[in-house]
Scaffold this active site. Structure first.
Site, short mmCIF file in Angstrom:
data_model
loop_
_atom_site.label_atom_id
_atom_site.label_comp_id
_atom_site.label_asym_id
_atom_site.label_seq_id
_atom_site.Cartn_x
_atom_site.Cartn_y
_atom_site.Cartn_z
N CYS A 2 43.82 -15.87 66.34
CA CYS A 2 44.71 -16.72 67.14
C CYS A 2 44.07 -17.09 68.46
O CYS A 2 43.38 -16.29 69.09
CB CYS A 2 46.05 -16.07 67.45
N ARG A 27 39.15 -19.26 66.09
CA ARG A 27 39.89 -18.01 66.16
C ARG A 27 41.02 -17.95 65.12
O ARG A 27 41.65 -16.91 64.94
CB ARG A 27 40.49 -17.83 67.55
N TRP A 76 46.09 -17.42 63.25
CA TRP A 76 45.50 -16.71 62.11
C TRP A 76 46.55 -15.68 61.73
O TRP A 76 46.76 -14.71 62.45
CB TRP A 76 44.19 -16.04 62.54
N ASN A 102 48.64 -13.88 71.08
CA ASN A 102 47.50 -13.45 70.28
C ASN A 102 47.50 -11.94 70.31
O ASN A 102 47.52 -11.34 71.39
CB ASN A 102 46.20 -13.99 70.89
N GLY A 103 47.47 -11.31 69.14
CA GLY A 103 47.46 -9.85 69.09
C GLY A 103 48.43 -9.35 68.04
O GLY A 103 48.88 -10.12 67.19
N GLU A 485 22.44 -9.20 55.67
CA GLU A 485 22.94 -10.31 56.48
C GLU A 485 22.93 -11.61 55.66
O GLU A 485 23.88 -12.38 55.71
CB GLU A 485 22.08 -10.45 57.76
N LYS A 489 26.18 -13.93 54.86
CA LYS A 489 26.22 -15.36 55.23
C LYS A 489 26.62 -16.18 54.02
O LYS A 489 27.48 -17.04 54.10
CB LYS A 489 24.85 -15.85 55.71
N GLU A 492 30.35 -15.56 52.91
CA GLU A 492 31.44 -15.94 53.81
C GLU A 492 31.62 -17.45 53.94
O GLU A 492 32.73 -17.91 54.17
CB GLU A 492 31.30 -15.29 55.18
N HIS A 508 19.47 2.21 39.75
CA HIS A 508 20.52 3.24 39.73
C HIS A 508 21.89 2.65 39.42
O HIS A 508 22.90 3.25 39.74
CB HIS A 508 20.53 4.00 41.05
N LYS A 607 36.85 -15.92 64.04
CA LYS A 607 35.62 -15.52 64.73
C LYS A 607 35.77 -14.18 65.42
O LYS A 607 34.87 -13.36 65.41
CB LYS A 607 35.28 -16.60 65.76
C1 F6R Z 1 29.71 -12.88 60.20
C2 F6R Z 1 30.29 -12.57 61.49
C3 F6R Z 1 31.07 -11.31 61.61
C4 F6R Z 1 30.89 -10.68 63.00
C5 F6R Z 1 31.83 -9.48 63.15
C6 F6R Z 1 31.67 -8.81 64.50
O1 F6R Z 1 29.01 -14.09 60.25
O2 F6R Z 1 30.18 -13.30 62.43
O3 F6R Z 1 30.76 -10.41 60.60
O4 F6R Z 1 29.56 -10.29 63.16
O5 F6R Z 1 33.16 -9.91 63.00
O6 F6R Z 1 32.02 -9.67 65.53
P1 F6R Z 1 31.57 -9.39 67.01
O7 F6R Z 1 30.08 -9.50 67.07
O8 F6R Z 1 32.25 -10.44 67.83
O9 F6R Z 1 32.04 -8.00 67.34
#
Ligand code: F6R
Length: 612
Positions: A2, A27, A76, A102-103, A485, A489, A492, A508, A607
């Site tokens: 949010c 967000r 969100w 937000n929260g 990673e 990527k 997601e 395994h 995010k």
């Molecule tokens: C993936 C991504 C998330 C963040 C995770 C931590 O692309 O961006 O997995 O890395 O939510 O977020 P921060 O770094 O803001 O604590």
């Protein structure tokens, strides 16, 4: 999770609110709404399910709504499905109190029952409506003073919140309250702004206040007053934001993600230059002394998602350069573990936003146990940056795309520099090797640039993955960390099922999943492990897999096994992850685009994960 905005000033509020929300859409984007008030007139509340675009169209980008005071929200969903009724703002029935939030309010059920006994009726399933009606209840029960009513409610509410509130009796004023959810307040000539994050207001002002936990603010035209929970006025310093306003715009790129991928050479260079002067790492700004580094015996790296993957890569780097023991922990698990923390340890939390709820909780847990803490954080003034004893700021600038790229790369180099400094402070590295590695780190930005110049090849190959449903990433050592990673990527933003395995683990269990056409992406940069990983590639290929390799220039023999090979420049094994991750970012980006997805705002994600 949010985004909230608020404005009080001399201009029309709605276009400013919609513009601000467009910078916060990362967000949350399942519904959006605004409440705007023109002088003493009744406020107009407009909210709808769907992305902000829907609200923007309904209001002609805000131009159809009149008034110089307002609040806005992009959601969100946590409590209640995405719908117009659950969208914010929420209001008391007589429009006495209107708010965005937000929260998460943890005791909302108990508060709702209390309010129902007093005759309140609830329209939505949200916890926010409970907060609004609780404030209304206290406002009417005691003196009709906004700050008092908010403070009384804050004492009753358990959970996290950044609230922006308007009161019917106080036109031209927006009230804010904060606990554990991000919120900044900006001020310019005759205008006051509030937002969840800097990019929403950067276009209008660089002068901001950081409102603390359990504090309240009153916004009037160009004036902000702060109060503590006892309703006493408190003073706050004004801080100047250094971020470039352009950084929060797309700047000619089709998507923020592509722009941010391309910004990596610059932001990685900036991050290196922030602590390396004349070939030596200086940690004065980080506030961690050589003596403290000598004393430490154990490091815990705690983070979530991609930031956790940075930790996995750094574990190899730190353990290779120093005698330190390193444990990497998922913040969401760490906070509930009954682990005896080594007294002479350092807890490093890594977070782009500085607001991730689990990472913040882990940091607090460490502090409560008397353990030294260091945050590797991107957002200046964020909660983690404020609460960690030591802070290494990455200079990635605002990262808007939900999938991290440039912040990840900055976190990696910050970690390399930290590892080197630990090695030096503890006398565990020879001067010549130290210098050699510093020089290698300085080559990273140019080498990333070279990989980016070759992006068309990756774009071409990505077309082959558009119809794929499953994929596997394999690698050993640092290559495994980068595979993790790459896999995140891809899944997601392109919604392709993907898993990362340490290549040695294939036999395994996971190898039974390999069949004709399965995609296996192999990261092969660690010179001492190349042959071992090739043998794993051969194993999967002989079972029908199509193999792509990301490897170092010179390893041309990988083409015998891989159907597509992507080369990255040579670099010391320790730092190869900074290069091999780039083709994987590009690959995911192009697959997502090829599938026609909204790459900057993947479904179900936000995010900044400010709830558990
Ligand atoms: C993936 C991504 C998330 C963040 C995770 C931590 O692309 O961006 O997995 O890395 O939510 O977020 P921060 O770094 O803001 O604590």
């Amino acid at each position: 999770m949010c985004g909230i905005v608020g404005y009080v000033g001399t201009q029309q509020a709605a276009p400013i609110l919609i513009d601000g929300l467009s910078k916060l859409e990362y967000r949350g984007y399942d519904s959006a709404g605004i409440a705007v008030r023109d002088g003493e007139n009744e406020p107009e509340i407009i909210k709808e399910k769907g992305k902000l675009k829907v609200l923007a169209e309904m209001t002609n980008n805000g131009k159809a709504v009149v008034g110089c005071c307002g609040i806005g929200h992009t959601r969100w969903a946590t409590h209640g499905e995405p719908s117009a009724v659950n969208a914010h703002p929420h209001a008391s029935d007589d429009l006495n109190v209107i708010a965005v939030h937000n929260g998460i309010i943890e005791n909302y059920q108990e508060l709702r029952e209390k309010l129902e006994k007093h005759g309140y009726v609830f329209k939505s399933q949200t916890d926010t409506e409970v907060a609004v009606k609780l404030i209304d209840y206290y406002y009417k029960k005691y003196a009709p003073l906004p700050v008092e009513a908010i403070a009384r409610s804050m004492v009753r509410i358990r959970g996290s919140y950044a609230l922006c509130i308007m009161f019917k009796d106080y036109p031209g004023e927006v009230y804010c309250a904060r606990k554990d959810s991000p919120m900044i307040i900006g001020i310019a000539n005759g205008e006051s702004y509030v937002a969840s994050d800097v990019p929403a207001i950067l276009k209008y002002t660089r002068n901001v206040y950081y409102i603390g936990n359990m504090e309240i603010a009153k916004l009037e035209q160009g004036n902000v007053t702060f109060f503590n929970i006892d309703s006493e006025v408190i003073e706050k310093p004004l801080t100047e934001i250094r971020w470039d306003a352009e950084a929060a715009e797309k700047g000619g790129y089709e998507h923020f993600m592509l722009k941010e991928i391309h910004e990596q050479p610059k932001v990685v260079r900036d991050t290196i230059n922030s602590v390396v002067h004349e070939g030596v790492v200086h940690f004065d700004s980080v506030n961690l002394t050589d003596d403290e580094m000598k004393e430490i015996e154990q490091i815990y790296i705690v983070a979530c998602g991609s930031a956790y993957h940075v930790g996995v890569a750094l574990q190899y780097v730190i353990e290779e350069l120093t005698s330190l023991q390193v444990r990497v922990e998922l913040a969401s698990e760490f906070r509930y573990r009954k682990m005896q923390l080594h007294k002479k340890s350092l807890v490093i939390v890594i977070s782009q936003s500085g607001e991730t709820a689990d990472t913040l909780a882990a940091l607090r847990e460490a502090r409560d146990n008397g353990i030294k803490t260091l945050g590797i954080v991107n957002v200046v003034g964020s909660t983690i940056a404020r609460e960690a004893e030591n802070v290494f700021y990455t200079l990635a600038g605002p990262e808007i795309s939900v999938a991290t790229t440039k912040a990840y790369s900055c976190q990696l180099v910050a970690g390399y520099l930290l590892a080197l400094q630990f090695a030096k402070a503890r006398g565990e590295i020879e001067e010549a090797r130290y210098q050699e590695l510093i020089e290698e780190i300085f080559t990273i930005p140019d080498k990333i640039e070279r990989i980016l110049e070759d992006k068309e090849r990756i774009q071409w190959y990505s077309n082959k993955l558009v119809n794929v449903t499953d994929s596997f990433f394999i690698g050993r050592g640092i290559d495994y960390a980068i595979g993790m990673e790459g896999s995140l990527k891809l899944k997601e933003i392109s919604y392709i099922h993907s898993e990362a395995y340490a290549a040695g683990e294939l036999k395994h269990g996971p190898i039974s999943l390999i069949e004709d056409g399965t995609i296996v992406i192999s990261v092969v940069t660690q010179s001492n492990l190349v042959e071992k990983t090739i043998s794993n590639m051969v194993e999967v290929k002989s079972r029908g897999a199509k193999v792509m390799a990301v490897t170092t220039m010179g390893n041309y023999y990988l083409e015998d096994t891989a159907e597509f090979t992507c080369y990255v420049p040579k670099i010391d094994n320790l730092f190869a992850g900074s290069l091999s991750v780039i083709p994987l970012q590009l690959l995911s980006y192009y697959v997502s685009i090829g599938k026609g997805y909204d790459v900057d705002k993947p479904r179900n994600l936000a995010k900044s994960v400010t709830v558990e």
